[in-house]
Design a protein around this motif. Structure first.
Motif, PDB file in Angstrom:
ATOM      1  N   TRP A 227       0.851  -1.168   0.106  1.00  0.00           N
ATOM      2  CA  TRP A 227      -0.184  -0.082   0.080  1.00  0.00           C
ATOM      3  C   TRP A 227       0.923   1.233   0.075  1.00  0.00           C
ATOM      4  O   TRP A 227       0.548   2.205  -0.609  1.00  0.00           O
ATOM      5  CB  TRP A 227      -0.897   0.081   1.368  1.00  0.00           C
ATOM      6  CG  TRP A 227      -2.001   0.891   1.206  1.00  0.00           C
ATOM      7  CD1 TRP A 227      -2.192   2.266   1.078  1.00  0.00           C
ATOM      8  CD2 TRP A 227      -3.527   0.503   1.033  1.00  0.00           C
ATOM      9  NE1 TRP A 227      -3.537   2.546   0.827  1.00  0.00           N
ATOM     10  CE2 TRP A 227      -4.435   1.538   0.578  1.00  0.00           C
ATOM     11  CE3 TRP A 227      -4.183  -0.871   0.861  1.00  0.00           C
ATOM     12  CZ2 TRP A 227      -5.487   1.550   0.522  1.00  0.00           C
ATOM     13  CZ3 TRP A 227      -5.796  -0.881   0.765  1.00  0.00           C
ATOM     14  CH2 TRP A 227      -6.145   0.027   0.638  1.00  0.00           C
ATOM     15  N   MET A 228       2.054   1.129   0.606  1.00  0.00           N
ATOM     16  CA  MET A 228       2.952   2.431   0.815  1.00  0.00           C
ATOM     17  C   MET A 228       3.513   2.552  -0.554  1.00  0.00           C
ATOM     18  O   MET A 228       4.558   3.447  -0.567  1.00  0.00           O
ATOM     19  CB  MET A 228       3.750   2.195   1.982  1.00  0.00           C
ATOM     20  CG  MET A 228       2.935   2.154   3.365  1.00  0.00           C
ATOM     21  SD  MET A 228       3.946   1.785   4.808  1.00  0.00           S
ATOM     22  CE  MET A 228       5.351   3.057   4.633  1.00  0.00           C
ATOM     23  N   GLY A 229       3.837   1.546  -1.069  1.00  0.00           N
ATOM     24  CA  GLY A 229       4.290   1.444  -2.651  1.00  0.00           C
ATOM     25  C   GLY A 229       5.669   0.759  -2.459  1.00  0.00           C
ATOM     26  O   GLY A 229       6.427   0.696  -3.681  1.00  0.00           O
ATOM     27  N   GLY A 230       6.059   0.002  -1.572  1.00  0.00           N
ATOM     28  CA  GLY A 230       7.263  -0.683  -1.411  1.00  0.00           C
ATOM     29  C   GLY A 230       6.986  -2.123  -2.068  1.00  0.00           C
ATOM     30  O   GLY A 230       5.666  -2.657  -2.487  1.00  0.00           O
ATOM     31  N   ALA A 231       8.127  -2.991  -2.195  1.00  0.00           N
ATOM     32  CA  ALA A 231       7.863  -4.536  -2.570  1.00  0.00           C
ATOM     33  C   ALA A 231       7.827  -5.229  -1.347  1.00  0.00           C
ATOM     34  O   ALA A 231       8.699  -5.049  -0.500  1.00  0.00           O
ATOM     35  CB  ALA A 231       9.111  -4.683  -3.228  1.00  0.00           C
ATOM     36  N   PRO A 232       6.877  -6.083  -1.257  1.00  0.00           N
ATOM     37  CA  PRO A 232       6.699  -6.912  -0.192  1.00  0.00           C
ATOM     38  C   PRO A 232       7.783  -7.876   0.056  1.00  0.00           C
ATOM     39  O   PRO A 232       8.492  -8.427  -0.967  1.00  0.00           O
ATOM     40  CB  PRO A 232       5.254  -8.046  -0.390  1.00  0.00           C
ATOM     41  CG  PRO A 232       5.084  -7.822  -1.865  1.00  0.00           C
ATOM     42  CD  PRO A 232       5.776  -6.375  -2.504  1.00  0.00           C
ATOM     43  N   ALA A 233       8.407  -8.253   1.297  1.00  0.00           N
ATOM     44  CA  ALA A 233       9.360  -8.926   1.565  1.00  0.00           C
ATOM     45  C   ALA A 233       9.172 -10.369   0.879  1.00  0.00           C
ATOM     46  O   ALA A 233       8.140 -11.026   1.273  1.00  0.00           O
ATOM     47  CB  ALA A 233       9.527  -9.066   3.010  1.00  0.00           C
ATOM     48  N   VAL A 234      10.231 -10.861   0.381  1.00  0.00           N
ATOM     49  CA  VAL A 234      10.125 -12.209  -0.336  1.00  0.00           C
ATOM     50  C   VAL A 234       9.942 -13.223   0.900  1.00  0.00           C
ATOM     51  O   VAL A 234       9.153 -14.260   0.569  1.00  0.00           O
ATOM     52  CB  VAL A 234      11.477 -12.510  -1.172  1.00  0.00           C
ATOM     53  CG1 VAL A 234      11.462 -13.734  -1.574  1.00  0.00           C
ATOM     54  CG2 VAL A 234      11.589 -11.507  -2.175  1.00  0.00           C
ATOM     55  N   GLY A 235      10.763 -13.151   1.852  1.00  0.00           N
ATOM     56  CA  GLY A 235      10.481 -14.185   3.132  1.00  0.00           C
ATOM     57  C   GLY A 235       9.288 -14.329   3.542  1.00  0.00           C
ATOM     58  O   GLY A 235       8.747 -15.391   3.846  1.00  0.00           O
ATOM     59  N   GLN A 236       8.502 -13.250   3.675  1.00  0.00           N
ATOM     60  CA  GLN A 236       7.033 -13.150   4.135  1.00  0.00           C
ATOM     61  C   GLN A 236       6.232 -13.710   3.003  1.00  0.00           C
ATOM     62  O   GLN A 236       5.225 -14.535   3.597  1.00  0.00           O
ATOM     63  CB  GLN A 236       6.664 -11.987   4.360  1.00  0.00           C
ATOM     64  CG  GLN A 236       7.387 -11.442   5.630  1.00  0.00           C
ATOM     65  CD  GLN A 236       6.867  -9.772   6.143  1.00  0.00           C
ATOM     66  OE1 GLN A 236       7.022  -9.023   5.239  1.00  0.00           O
ATOM     67  NE2 GLN A 236       6.448  -9.813   7.264  1.00  0.00           N
TER      68      GLN A 236
END
Length: 258
Positions: A227-236
């Motif tokens: 939502w903030m524009g970042g890339a979700p963490a791959v580990g999660q």
């Protein structure tokens, strides 16, 4: 008829069974106004209450901005309630009333039955997510998701993980009462691990790491990040995929008709 044609015919039959079950389950869901109201009203109400009260915002850590956290909170609660309250209760009630026993005498497989339930509940979850996002943007003036592709991937894996856990609860519960107890028993600890009540920054490192990779915690954080524009963490994202696979396969293997 060739072997290939027979195989395709069987796949078509199974898919038709899933879609037929899904259509029936969708009609039954909308016949229960209380269920629809809880799924739609509770997450929207939380977003509105926290969003309209500047002093009543939920506790957030450094990695969670309030404009992104509020819709993510509503979406996560909607997904968690559908997955861990509604889904196990429906299947538990079916087992208690003998519906599953009667289905056991038909060619319907556990995978088809669970797949139909997953399809219906996931569709409702997507609708609830859209409603929460619409209210957050239009009613509260919060910014729209800045990374829609990341958000879609996060929601897809989050729904798969949470609903697979819900199917596992449904597979283990002998009746509706047990399902009604096991669902909350899974949901409320996950809310704590997700940092709903205590930010991860205030937890011991080992506990925060577990929370970040729990089904609800990983769903919440990847939605916030997207939502903030970042890339979700791959580990999660990987953690969500593992939960979906392990819990889903285990649910099918442990499922029983009576």
């Amino acid at each position: 008829m060739t072997t290939t044609a027979i195989s395709h015919s069987r796949k078509d039959f199974a898919m038709n069974r899933v879609l037929t079950f899904a259509a029936t389950e969708l009609k039954l869901f909308f016949r229960d106004p209380a269920g629809v109201l809880v799924v739609a009203a509770l997450p929207v109400g939380l977003v509105l209450v926290f969003g309209l009260s500047s002093t009543g915002a939920p506790p957030t850590g450094g990695s969670r901005s309030v404009p992104a956290f509020l819709p993510a909170l509503g979406i996560s609660i909607a997904l968690g309630m559908l997955a861990l309250f509604t889904l196990p209760s429906v299947l538990g009630a079916y087992r208690e009333r003998g519906v599953l026993r009667r289905l056991a005498t038909t060619p319907v497989s556990p995978a088809a039955l669970l797949g139909a339930q997953l399809l219906v509940q996931a569709g409702i979850a997507v609708a609830a997510t859209g409603l929460v996002a619409t209210v957050a943007v239009l009613a509260l003036g919060l910014p729209a998701p800045a990374n829609p592709l990341g958000l879609a991937l996060s929601l897809l894996l989050g729904i798969a993980a949470l609903f697979s856990v819900g199917l596992l609860v449904a597979a283990l519960a002998p009746n509706a009462k047990a399902a009604g107890g096991l669902g909350p028993l899974s949901f409320f600890p996950q809310m704590f691990l997700a940092g709903f009540w205590m930010p991860w920054e205030s937890m011991p490192d080992w506990l925060a790491a577990i929370g970040r990779h729990s089904p609800l915690g990983a769903t919440l954080q990847t939605v916030v990040t997207s939502w903030m524009g970042g890339a979700p963490a791959v580990g999660q994202l990987l953690a969500l995929g593992v939960f979906a696979l392990v819990a889903g396969v285990t649910a099918v293997r442990l499922f029983r008709w009576v």
